[in-house]
Design an enzyme around this catalytic site. Structure first.
Site, PDB file in Angstrom:
ATOM      1  N   SER A 173     -40.699   4.325   1.981  1.00 23.13           N
ATOM      2  CA  SER A 173     -39.340   3.815   1.641  1.00 23.13           C
ATOM      3  C   SER A 173     -39.600   3.798   0.207  1.00 23.13           C
ATOM      4  O   SER A 173     -38.550   3.334  -0.790  1.00 23.13           O
ATOM      5  CB  SER A 173     -39.111   2.436   2.356  1.00 23.13           C
ATOM      6  OG  SER A 173     -38.754   2.710   3.592  1.00 23.13           O
ATOM      7  N   THR A 179     -49.214   1.650  -2.333  1.00 22.76           N
ATOM      8  CA  THR A 179     -49.121   0.465  -1.272  1.00 22.76           C
ATOM      9  C   THR A 179     -50.506   0.699  -0.356  1.00 22.76           C
ATOM     10  O   THR A 179     -51.240   1.959  -0.344  1.00 22.76           O
ATOM     11  CB  THR A 179     -48.112   1.006  -0.323  1.00 22.76           C
ATOM     12  OG1 THR A 179     -48.066  -0.135   0.683  1.00 22.76           O
ATOM     13  CG2 THR A 179     -47.880   2.353   0.103  1.00 22.76           C
ATOM     14  N   ASN A 191     -49.669  -0.557   2.658  1.00 19.34           N
ATOM     15  CA  ASN A 191     -48.636  -0.885   3.613  1.00 19.34           C
ATOM     16  C   ASN A 191     -48.786  -2.458   3.843  1.00 19.34           C
ATOM     17  O   ASN A 191     -48.588  -2.964   2.644  1.00 19.34           O
ATOM     18  CB  ASN A 191     -48.920  -0.103   5.110  1.00 19.34           C
ATOM     19  CG  ASN A 191     -47.765  -0.109   6.148  1.00 19.34           C
ATOM     20  OD1 ASN A 191     -46.476  -0.631   5.419  1.00 19.34           O
ATOM     21  ND2 ASN A 191     -47.797   0.106   7.225  1.00 19.34           N
ATOM     22  N   THR A 195     -47.703  -3.278  -0.961  1.00 23.68           N
ATOM     23  CA  THR A 195     -47.002  -2.478  -1.756  1.00 23.68           C
ATOM     24  C   THR A 195     -46.947  -3.211  -2.907  1.00 23.68           C
ATOM     25  O   THR A 195     -46.524  -4.490  -3.267  1.00 23.68           O
ATOM     26  CB  THR A 195     -45.654  -2.134  -1.061  1.00 23.68           C
ATOM     27  OG1 THR A 195     -46.004  -1.460   0.185  1.00 23.68           O
ATOM     28  CG2 THR A 195     -45.046  -0.865  -1.860  1.00 23.68           C
TER      29      THR A 195
END
Ligand code: GLY
Length: 562
Positions: free
Chosen positions: A447, A393, A395, A375
């Protein structure tokens, strides 16, 4: 000296170009180039190069994003996805683009279970962890709608970095070093990221990614379809199929980015524009700001135990709701209005004790009546006041650890952002339920919280972070530091932070939160865990005539951190 000359190559802090006070009276002039902030110097330069060519904030953002994927391929890239929040100054209008990855049609939760047990490794690396990438579709869509320069122009810095090479920087060196054992076992990674003697390229040595260069050139010339339907798609699917993957040509062909209604909140009467689901970041951020605006925060000593206790309680409420209610809005009804109502915030305030914390079951909307990783985050502000806040991202670092040899593309492991089984934690320890269950063509909850805060219709704070769920708390604390405590941006970004995500019931605190404060928080019942760093924020702050940008020293200066 001409204005263009003054602006050329102004590097104020390591990774930031900005228009210094005194040299430039105001950023909001038509002929000013603007500001770019990212967590990588070369990516920032890519954005600046495009601003200098007359590009607007979106042109520069797209250039920065493509460059980030080349110069820090551990964090983002063509094999991943992201979100973009755009503010168009003339129309005074905000737009949010979701180019989050999507589960393949054949994705099922059972694929991650062996003998009745969830096997975390299966969603964290390898072919089953890969979701359909969205970055190419997203960036080209943003450019098509709001850009002013051709795709080939904005992609040229990224192509140059891939083909001509770039010097290895500490972040990349550290990412490779930390994954050395894995990388040594993966020939596609070793041939790019290790020298012929099997050692990593040192800082300052040049890395080339010729295949990625060809992939970027093809996209620049032919557009996104070559990635989703042409030879690039075929190369990706061909390699994955051989390794037992389920992602198909049809999955790639059908991928579409989505323009979504932004989350529009307010904090102390300033509009807050941020990302809607499938990000949880925007909702959690606005929910927490709603609660916190009921307190006079600058009456607290910054980072004192009472202040951090309050933040923790607010985080525990927001993350409890994240776990229960948030997911892909194309699949689940997210109670956005209720979660973001000022009434709910006031109810939460009434449940917060300044003396002690509560067990996990206490938190969240349910009882409310009536109602390591990868990210990267970057921001752009152009001379006309247009702004972009974007997080990208794949991840965790190097995503699925699958590099498609022919294309140079590293694929994401975003499947792990789903709640594979209710209550079973993902790599970040996040739990979830049905709302974020894995379903074909569903987008996993994120998020990432790219955010723009306005004052009198002008962006005053462009902010976001990397760091999994810590993105949300890091972004929140930066906003509070800048707006409530009036800190200069460098301090607002650099100040020590905390994080609580409801479950596990642990209050993470950076080492620089004093021992005395930590002890005091422990006496209130918090289980404290010391962390080297919590999130990495990139932000641009406009304070009157002064424009500053800051990249988080946690990511740009230290050896570790996300
Ligand atoms: N992959 C991290 C996130 O989107 O939250």
């Amino acid at each position: 000296m001409s204005l263009a000359r003054k602006l050329q190559g102004v590097i104020v802090s390591l990774f930031i170009f900005f228009l210094p006070v005194g040299t430039i009276p105001s950023f909001a002039q038509q002929n000013l180039n603007g500001v770019v902030v990212s967590d990588n110097l070369l990516a920032t330069r890519a954005g600046m190069e495009i601003l200098e060519k007359g590009g607007n904030a979106v042109d520069a953002a797209v250039a920065t994003a493509f460059a980030l994927g080349v110069v820090n391929p551990a964090s983002s890239g063509l094999g991943g996805g992201g979100f973009m929040v755009i503010y168009q100054a003339k129309e005074k209008k905000a737009h949010t683009l979701d180019f989050r990855e999507m589960a393949p049609k054949a994705a099922v939760a059972d694929a991650f279970v062996r003998e009745g047990r969830v096997v975390p490794e299966l969603s964290r690396s390898g072919v089953l962890s890969i979701a359909v990438p969205g970055e190419v579709a997203g960036l080209t869509e943003a450019l098509k709608r709001f850009g002013s320069l051709p795709l080939e122009t904005v992609m040229s810095p990224a192509i140059r970095y891939a083909t001509e090479g770039f010097p290895v920087h500490p972040q990349l060196f550290n990412a490779v070093e930390r994954h050395l054992t894995t990388i040594r076992k993966l020939p596609n990674f070793s041939r790019l990221f290790l020298k012929s003697d099997g050692t990593p390229y040192k800082e300052g040595e040049t890395i080339h990614q010729p295949e990625l260069g060809e992939t970027l050139k093809a996209i620049a010339r032919k557009g996104p379809r070559v990635f989703y339907e042409g030879w690039i798609a075929q190369a990706i699917v061909g390699q994955l199929k051989k390794a037992g993957g389920v992602l198909t040509l049809e999955d790639l062909k059908e991928y579409k980015p989505v323009w979504r209604e932004p989350i529009l909140g307010s904090y102390r009467n300033r509009p807050v524009i941020t990302m809607p689901p499938p990000s949880s970041g925007g909702i959690a951020l606005v929910q927490m700001l709603n609660v916190l605006e009921g307190y006079q925060l600058n009456q607290f000593r910054h980072n004192s135990a009472p202040y951090l206790h309050l933040l923790t309680e607010v985080m525990k409420h927001a993350f409890a709701d994240r776990a229960k209610y948030l997911g892909d809005p194309d699949f689940v009804q997210v109670p956005i209005k209720r979660l973001l109502s000022k009434e709910y915030a006031s109810w939460i305030r009434n449940r917060i004790s300044s003396e002690y914390t509560h067990p996990a079951g206490f938190y969240g909307l349910a009882p409310f009546k009536p109602k390591q990783g990868g990210t990267t985050h970057f921001g752009v502000l152009d001379g006309e006041g247009n702004a972009v806040s974007s997080s990208l991202t794949i991840n965790t670092r190097f995503g699925a650890k699958v590099l498609v040899r022919e294309t140079g593309v590293i694929l994401n492991n975003e499947i792990d952002d789903f709640s594979i089984r209710s209550g079973f934690p993902n790599v970040y320890g996040l739990v979830g339920g049905e709302a974020n269950s894995i379903r074909p063509k569903k987008r996993p909850l994120s998020s990432m919280a790219p955010t723009i805060i306005l004052q009198e219709d002008r962006p005053i704070l462009i902010v976001g972070a990397s760091g999994g769920p810590r993105i949300i708390s890091a972004t929140l604390q930066t906003i509070l530091n800048a707006l409530d405590f009036g800190m200069p941006l460098k301090k607002a970004v650099g100040s020590p932070r905390i994080h609580h995500q409801w479950k596990p019931n642990k209050l993470l605190a950076e080492r620089k939160i004093s021992r005395e404060t930590r002890n005091s928080l422990a006496r209130k019942g918090h289980a404290i865990k010391i962390m080297p760093s919590i999130g990495a924020v990139q932000a641009i702050l406009v304070d009157g005539e002064k424009v500053s940008g800051e990249a988080d020293p946690r990511k740009t200066k230290k050896r570790r951190g996300k």
